[in-house]
Design an enzyme around this catalytic site. Structure first.
Site: not given
Ligand code: ADP
Ligand code: MG
Length: 392
Positions: A33-35, A122, A127, A159, A171
């Protein structure tokens, strides 16, 4: 949650045509993690939670994207892509279109319908799932022939440069490359990777604390800066190094006096975490599951005490999980400050684990955790739907 056929129906209802459909998985990181942004090693697995992207080309050079999760459609011209304000969700798919075009990939205007089942925000990488599924959909790559490493890097670029989040490559890479029943050992510098078979008698159990503390993204950038500061200072005495990945623990300890206590602790986390990834791979390969528990526990402690990215809810979830019969190991996973823990649990103990962990956590925190059990899944791909046969 819609099935792929329902997504195609929803696409047709919204855009009036048929579409092709792609999916890309979220992921859980077992250790490391964080690597990734320190040129180090990670050991994630793709999970059976996907983002689906249905798409059909259009001729007017416009890109319309609908997100089921946000119940919103945005429409822009491909020739004038720029980020929308206020951390808009559409920046993820628009960033992908922007990165693909900058790399000279042949994409046309398109209607895109996105529907994600990876919990958002979560720490399970919804993303990357949305980026990679949209990338495949826009490329209309029915043969799944696009170079996966390049695809992952373009999604990371989207991103980093379009959304403005300085994430590492883990990821997107595992969303592209995941393999069923395997974790993926990735060298984030060379992108060399190997698959590590997961023991058949263990399950990946993910516990969602249901909290996400606001400071997450600011602190993430601060940790990156602290690691960079460590490298800058250590490079004066260790001129060959490019990243913390190149520093050994004895070297770090030798030069402790050059670093602030905080930067020293951050560096120690990264260096010891890289070593734990290698030890965990060895343990999986040897079938030595008993060795995994202490490695996951040390990883959690290091993230909590040296890297300072845990929080009360994550610590409690790990503590409760570790006390359950059949738990091989438990630690926070993802960036931290909330989100999820990863637990390796013996299959026979999973249903008790779920019940007891949920009860103990909610009695202390007052929130009901979501607990997901997922096999390691295969990476992103175009899906061919046969009539009357669901895609999964
Ligand atoms: P994680 O990748 O851990 O879920 P992030 O903050 O990196 O958290 O990414 C979450 C963001 O990605 C959401 O707030 C949204 O902006 C975008 N996202 C993820 N899935 C969707 C989706 N199905 N439709 C639209 N945007 C999405
Ligand atoms: Mg993310």
């Amino acid at each position: 949650m819609k099935t792929p056929l329902q997504i195609l129906d929803a696409f047709k209802a919204r855009f009036g045509t048929t579409a092709s459909i792609c999916r890309a998985p979220g992921r859980v990181n077992l250790i490391g993690e964080h690597t990734d942004y320190n040129d180090g090693f990670v050991l994630p697995a793709a999970i059976e939670f996907y983002c689906w992207a249905a798409a059909a080309p259009r001729r007017d050079g416009k890109l319309a994207i609908h997100s089921d999760n946000f119940n919103e459609t945005i429409e822009v011209s491909l020739d004038s892509l720029s980020p929308l304000a206020n951390k808009h969700w559409a920046n993820y798919p628009l960033g992908v279109a922007w990165a693909l075009r900058r790399a000279g990939k042949p994409i046309s205007g398109a209607n895109v319908y996105v529907s994600g089942e990876v919990p958002l925000g979560a720490g399970l990488s919804s993303s990357a799932a949305v980026e990679v599924s949209v990338a495949l959909a826009l490329l209309n790559d029915r043969g799944n022939s696009v170079d996966r490493a390049e695809l992952a890097q373009l999604c990371q670029k989207a991103e980093n440069e379009f959304v403005g989040a300085r994430v590492g490559i883990m990821d997107q890479f595992v969303s592209c490359y995941g393999r069923a029943s395997h974790a993926l050992l990735l060298d984030c510098r060379s992108l060399k990777h190997e698959f590590v078979e997961l023991p058949a008698n263990l399950q990946l159990v993910i516990c969602n604390t249901m909290v996400r503390h606001e400071l997450a993204s600011g602190e993430y950038n601060a940790r990156r800066a602290e690691c960079e500061e460590g490298v800058r200072i250590l490079r004066i005495v260790l001129p060959g190094i490019r990243a913390l990945r190149d520093v050994t623990l004895p070297q770090l300890e030798d030069h402790r006096q050059n670093l602030s206590a905080k930067v020293f602790a951050r560096c120690r986390h990264v260096i010891t975490e890289n070593a734990r990834v290698k030890s965990a791979v060895e343990a999986f390969r040897k079938g030595d599951t008993a060795a995994l528990g202490p490695l996951l526990q040390d990883s959690h402690r290091s993230l909590r005490d040296d890297y300072e990215v845990s929080c009360r809810e994550l610590d409690l979830m790990v503590e409760i999980a570790a006390a359950q019969p059949g738990t091989i190991g438990a630690r926070m996973t993802g960036g931290g400050f909330g989100g999820c823990t990863i637990n390796l649990v013996e299959t026979t103990a999973v249903s008790d684990f779920r019940r007891k962990v949920a009860a103990a956590y909610s009695s202390k925190i007052g929130l009901t955790p979501e607990i997901y059990v997922s096999p390691a899944s295969e990476g992103a791909r175009h899906i061919v739907l046969e009539e009357n046969k669901p895609a999964r």
